[in-house]
Design an enzyme around this catalytic site. Structure first.
Site, PDB file in Angstrom:
ATOM      1  N   PHE A 271     -26.526  29.083   3.501  1.00 47.96           N
ATOM      2  CA  PHE A 271     -26.465  30.221   2.591  1.00 47.96           C
ATOM      3  C   PHE A 271     -27.033  29.762   1.250  1.00 47.96           C
ATOM      4  CE2 PHE A 271     -24.020  34.107   3.721  1.00 47.96           C
ATOM      5  CZ  PHE A 271     -23.948  33.871   5.084  1.00 47.96           C
TER       6      PHE A 271
ATOM      7  N   LYS B  50     -35.169  25.744  -0.191  1.00 40.26           N
ATOM      8  CA  LYS B  50     -33.945  25.131   0.374  1.00 40.26           C
ATOM      9  C   LYS B  50     -34.068  24.914   1.877  1.00 40.26           C
ATOM     10  CE  LYS B  50     -30.745  26.474  -3.097  1.00 40.26           C
ATOM     11  NZ  LYS B  50     -29.785  27.397  -3.612  1.00 40.26           N
TER      12      LYS B  50
ATOM     13  N   PRO C 267     -22.147  14.704  -1.581  1.00 41.30           N
ATOM     14  CA  PRO C 267     -23.047  14.751  -0.419  1.00 41.30           C
ATOM     15  C   PRO C 267     -23.424  16.202  -0.117  1.00 41.30           C
ATOM     16  CG  PRO C 267     -20.779  14.305   0.261  1.00 41.30           C
ATOM     17  CD  PRO C 267     -20.804  14.229  -1.239  1.00 41.30           C
ATOM     18  N   ASP C 268     -24.635  16.401   0.360  1.00 45.77           N
ATOM     19  CA  ASP C 268     -25.065  17.753   0.752  1.00 45.77           C
ATOM     20  C   ASP C 268     -24.769  17.901   2.251  1.00 45.77           C
ATOM     21  OD1 ASP C 268     -26.574  19.989   1.661  1.00 45.77           O
ATOM     22  OD2 ASP C 268     -27.651  19.920  -0.244  1.00 45.77           O
ATOM     23  N   ILE C 269     -23.795  18.739   2.554  1.00 49.83           N
ATOM     24  CA  ILE C 269     -23.317  18.839   3.947  1.00 49.83           C
ATOM     25  C   ILE C 269     -24.385  19.474   4.833  1.00 49.83           C
ATOM     26  CG2 ILE C 269     -21.490  19.803   5.409  1.00 49.83           C
ATOM     27  CD1 ILE C 269     -19.743  19.788   2.767  1.00 49.83           C
TER      28      ILE C 269
ATOM     29  N   ASN D  34     -15.583  26.558  -8.205  1.00 48.75           N
ATOM     30  CA  ASN D  34     -16.492  27.685  -8.438  1.00 48.75           C
ATOM     31  C   ASN D  34     -15.810  28.957  -7.957  1.00 48.75           C
ATOM     32  OD1 ASN D  34     -17.109  28.179  -5.582  1.00 48.75           O
ATOM     33  ND2 ASN D  34     -17.954  26.114  -5.706  1.00 48.75           N
TER      34      ASN D  34
ATOM     35  N   LYS E 214      -2.575  12.377 -15.811  1.00 49.43           N
ATOM     36  CA  LYS E 214      -3.141  13.493 -16.555  1.00 49.43           C
ATOM     37  C   LYS E 214      -3.847  12.981 -17.821  1.00 49.43           C
ATOM     38  CE  LYS E 214      -1.916  17.719 -18.889  1.00 49.43           C
ATOM     39  NZ  LYS E 214      -0.865  18.461 -19.540  1.00 49.43           N
TER      40      LYS E 214
ATOM     41  N   ASP F 193     -21.472  20.889  -6.487  1.00 47.27           N
ATOM     42  CA  ASP F 193     -22.594  19.950  -6.467  1.00 47.27           C
ATOM     43  C   ASP F 193     -22.205  18.575  -7.006  1.00 47.27           C
ATOM     44  OD1 ASP F 193     -24.562  21.598  -5.336  1.00 47.27           O
ATOM     45  OD2 ASP F 193     -24.778  22.669  -7.239  1.00 47.27           O
TER      46      ASP F 193
HETATM   47  N1  CTP Z   1     -24.428  22.975   0.582  1.00 50.58           N
HETATM   48  C1  CTP Z   1     -23.805  21.942   1.224  1.00 50.58           C
HETATM   49  N2  CTP Z   1     -23.409  20.836   0.534  1.00 50.58           N
HETATM   50  C2  CTP Z   1     -23.639  20.760  -0.800  1.00 50.58           C
HETATM   51  C3  CTP Z   1     -24.284  21.821  -1.478  1.00 50.58           C
HETATM   52  C4  CTP Z   1     -24.655  22.903  -0.759  1.00 50.58           C
HETATM   53  O1  CTP Z   1     -23.603  22.037   2.441  1.00 50.58           O
HETATM   54  N3  CTP Z   1     -23.224  19.687  -1.441  1.00 50.58           N
HETATM   55  C5  CTP Z   1     -24.881  24.107   1.379  1.00 50.58           C
HETATM   56  C6  CTP Z   1     -24.150  25.411   1.120  1.00 50.58           C
HETATM   57  O2  CTP Z   1     -23.042  25.562   1.978  1.00 50.58           O
HETATM   58  C7  CTP Z   1     -25.229  26.430   1.411  1.00 50.58           C
HETATM   59  C8  CTP Z   1     -26.509  25.737   1.024  1.00 50.58           C
HETATM   60  O3  CTP Z   1     -26.214  24.342   1.044  1.00 50.58           O
HETATM   61  O4  CTP Z   1     -25.313  26.709   2.790  1.00 50.58           O
HETATM   62  C9  CTP Z   1     -27.087  26.102  -0.291  1.00 50.58           C
HETATM   63  O5  CTP Z   1     -26.139  25.952  -1.324  1.00 50.58           O
HETATM   64  P1  CTP Z   1     -26.572  26.106  -2.832  1.00 50.58           P
HETATM   65  O6  CTP Z   1     -25.404  25.787  -3.701  1.00 50.58           O
HETATM   66  O7  CTP Z   1     -27.260  27.421  -3.033  1.00 50.58           O
HETATM   67  O8  CTP Z   1     -27.668  24.970  -2.896  1.00 50.58           O
HETATM   68  P2  CTP Z   1     -27.824  23.732  -3.786  1.00 50.58           P
HETATM   69  O9  CTP Z   1     -28.414  22.672  -2.956  1.00 50.58           O
HETATM   70  O10 CTP Z   1     -26.569  23.414  -4.503  1.00 50.58           O
HETATM   71  O11 CTP Z   1     -28.943  24.252  -4.772  1.00 50.58           O
HETATM   72  P3  CTP Z   1     -28.877  24.773  -6.272  1.00 50.58           P
HETATM   73  O12 CTP Z   1     -27.430  24.681  -6.714  1.00 50.58           O
HETATM   74  O13 CTP Z   1     -29.769  23.846  -6.974  1.00 50.58           O
HETATM   75  O14 CTP Z   1     -29.391  26.183  -6.207  1.00 50.58           O
END
Ligand code: CTP
Length: 418
Positions: free
Chosen positions: A343, A357, A324-326, A228, A306, A296
Site C-alpha cells: 500500500f 515504490k 527495516p522495510d517489511i 502514526n 522516563k 519509518d
Molecule cells: N512498508 C513496510 N515496512 C516499512 C515501511 C513501509 O513494509 N518499514 C510497507 C507498507 O506496509 C506499505 C508500503 O511499504 O505497503 C509503502 O509504505 P509507505 O510508508 O508509503 O512507503 P515508504 O517506503 O515509507 O515511503 P515514503 O514514506 O518515503 O513515502
C-alpha cells in the site's frame, strides 16, 4: 456479568486436557457447561468434568429428561461462546458439512453464538487435504480456528497437531469473549459482525494470505512512542474479506482497537521489528498484503527510564535510525509469496510515487491511496492499483468494498485468470 462458555469435548487423546482448560477458565471467572461426545467419554468421565464445572455434563441427544428440561436449541444459545476443544478431524469434518448426528454436532448446527475450534490430531491427519479443506470451509463460515502446536505427539510422531496448552486456549477464549461480536444479546445474530453479512465464496480456499495492518509504535522511553495515524480499518477489512473467501488468514496487527474478524489468526505486535519477525514467522504464504503504516524510524536507543526535562529548556536529543522495510524484505525473500501487494499512502503525485515504490520494494502491485482527504481513520478509501500492467483507478468506496474487490482481484491473479 459472568461470561459463559459451552465446551464441547470430542474424542481424542488430548481430551484429558479439557479438565485443565475448565480449571483455567473457572480461575478466570468464566462459567463452563460441558458436552462430551460419545468417543470423548472413553477419555474423560462425565463425573470428573461435572465436578470441575459444577454443572450437569451433557452427552446424549436422546436423553429425554434433558431434552424436556432444557432442549438442545436452548443449550446451544445459553453460552457467550461455543468452544470445541479438542476438536478432532472427525468433528471438524462434520462441522464443515453441517452433519448433526449427536448432541455435540446438533448444538454446533443450532447455535447462533461465535464458535472457537481448537483442533488436535495426528500430524498426517492435520496436513491431509480433506482436513485442510474442512478448516478453510469452517474459517469461511466464520468459525474461529486456533492453530495447533508442533511437537512430539502421543502416537510417537513429530509435527503439527498438538492441542495448545490449556492456558493459551483460555487466553484465546478470554480474548474472544471480549470482542463485541461475542456478546450474547438475545435474538441478535452474533457470529458475524456487521461487515461480514456477505456470502463466503471459497475463491481463496486452500490459500494462505498474510496481511499486516495498523500502525507500529516505536518506544522513546517507557511512556512515550513514535506512531502514526493508521486506524487499521483497511487492513482488517481485507483480512475479513480474505477469510470470507476461504483463505487461511494471518493478520499481523500493530496496536489498534479493532475486533479480530471471524476466522482470522491474529498476531499482535508493537514495533516494526516485531512486525517483521511475525511476518517472516508466518511464511510461506500464497499472497501477502502489506497494509500496515510502519514507522519509518525508531529511536536508536529507547530509554529504560522516563526522560525528564533537565531545566535547560532544551529538548532531550532523539537519535533516530531507519526501521527495516517489511515489504521490501518480502520482495527479495527466498520465500517470497507468489503475489506481493503493498500500500502507499500519498498526498500528491500518487501514481508516480506508487510506481517508484513498486520497483524499489519488489512488489507486484501497489495499492496507492490518496490520503489528502479524511482517509486516515475514516470508512471510505480512494485507491489506484499500480502494477507492471498499468494503473487501475477505482472510484471512492467504503473500505470493506475496497477489501472485497482487492480480494477478488487477488483470487483471480492466483488462479492465473488475472
Ligand atoms: N512498508 C513496510 N515496512 C516499512 C515501511 C513501509 O513494509 N518499514 C510497507 C507498507 O506496509 C506499505 C508500503 O511499504 O505497503 C509503502 O509504505 P509507505 O510508508 O508509503 O512507503 P515508504 O517506503 O515509507 O515511503 P515514503 O514514506 O518515503 O513515502
Amino acid at each position: 456479568m459472568t461470561k459463559r462458555v459451552l465446551l464441547i469435548v470430542s474424542g481424542g487423546i488430548a481430551a484429558y486436557k479439557s479438565l485443565e482448560l475448565v480449571r483455567a477458565l473457572r480461575r478466570r471467572g468464566v462459567a463452563v457447561r460441558a458436552v462430551l461426545t460419545g468417543s470423548a467419554q472413553q477419555f474423560v468421565t462425565p463425573l470428573s468434568l461435572g465436578v470441575l464445572t459444577e454443572d450437569h455434563v451433557y452427552g446424549d441427544m436422546f436423553d429425554l429428561k434433558e431434552e424436556r428440561e432444557i432442549g438442545h436449541i436452548q443449550l446451544s444459545r445459553q453460552a457467550d461462546l461455543v468452544v470445541v476443544a479438542p476438536a478432532t478431524a472427525n468433528i471438524l469434518a462434520k462441522m464443515a458439512n453441517g452433519i448433526a448426528d449427536d448432541l455435540a454436532t446438533t448444538l454446533l448446527l443450532a447455535t447462533d453464538k461465535p464458535v472457537l475450534a481448537v483442533p488436535a490430531m495426528n500430524v498426517r491427519m492435520w496436513h491431509h487435504c480433506a482436513t485442510q479443506r474442512n478448516l478453510a470451509q469452517l474459517r469461511a463460515d466464520g468459525v474461529h480456528v486456533m492453530e495447533p502446536d508442533s511437537g512430539e505427539m502421543a502416537c510417537g510422531e513429530y509435527g503439527k497437531g498438538r492441542l495448545p496448552e490449556p492456558e493459551a486456549i483460555a487466553d484465546e477464549i478470554e480474548r474472544l469473549l471480549q470482542t463485541p461480536f461475542a456478546s450474547s444479546e438475545v435474538g441478535k445474530p452474533v457470529r458475524q459482525p456487521v461487515l461480514d453479512t456477505r456470502e463466503p465464496n471459497g475463491a481463496l480456499a486452500g490459500r494462505h494470505v498474510l496481511i499486516t495492518a495498523g500502525p507500529t509504535h516505536e518506544p522513546i522511553d517507557p511512556v512515550r512512542y513514535i506512531a502514526n495515524r493508521s486506524s487499521g480499518k483497511q487492513g482488517f477489512a481485507i483480512a475479513a474479506a480474505a477469510a470470507r473467501a476461504g483463505a487461511r488468514v494471518t493478520l499481523v496487527a500493530g496496536p489498534v482497537h479493532l475486533p479480530t474478524p471471524p476466522g482470522v489468526d491474529r498476531v499482535d505486535v508493537e514495533t516494526a521489528r516485531q512486525m517483521l519477525a511475525a511476518v517472516e514467522g508466518a511464511l510461506p504464504a500464497d499472497a501477502a498484503i502489506m497494509v500496515a503504516a510502519v514507522a519509518d524510524w525508531r529511536t536508536a536507543d529507547a530509554a529504560d527510564q522516563k526522560l525528564k526535562k533537565d531545566g535547560s529548556g532544551q529538548p532531550a536529543p532523539l537519535a533516530l535510525v531507519e526501521n527495516p522495510d517489511i515489504l521490501a524484505t518480502l520482495g527479495h525473500h527466498a520465500q517470497r509469496p507468489a503475489l506481493l501487494v503493498g500500500f502507499a499512502a500519498e498526498t500528491q503525485k500518487i501514481a508516480e510515487h506508487a510506481q517508484a515504490k513498486l520497483a524499489r520494494k519488489g512488489a507486484d502491485w501497489i495499492v496507492a491511496n490518496d490520503v489528502s482527504g479524511g482517509v486516515m481513520g475514516g470508512d471510505d478509501n480512494s485507491v489506484q492499483i499500480v502494477s507492471a500492467q498499468g494503473i487501475d483507478v477505482w472510484p471512492a468506496m467504503p473500505k470493506d468494498q475496497v477489501a472485497d474487490r482487492l480480494i477478488d482481484r487477488i483470487a483471480s491473479a492466483l488462479s492465473g485468470r488475472g
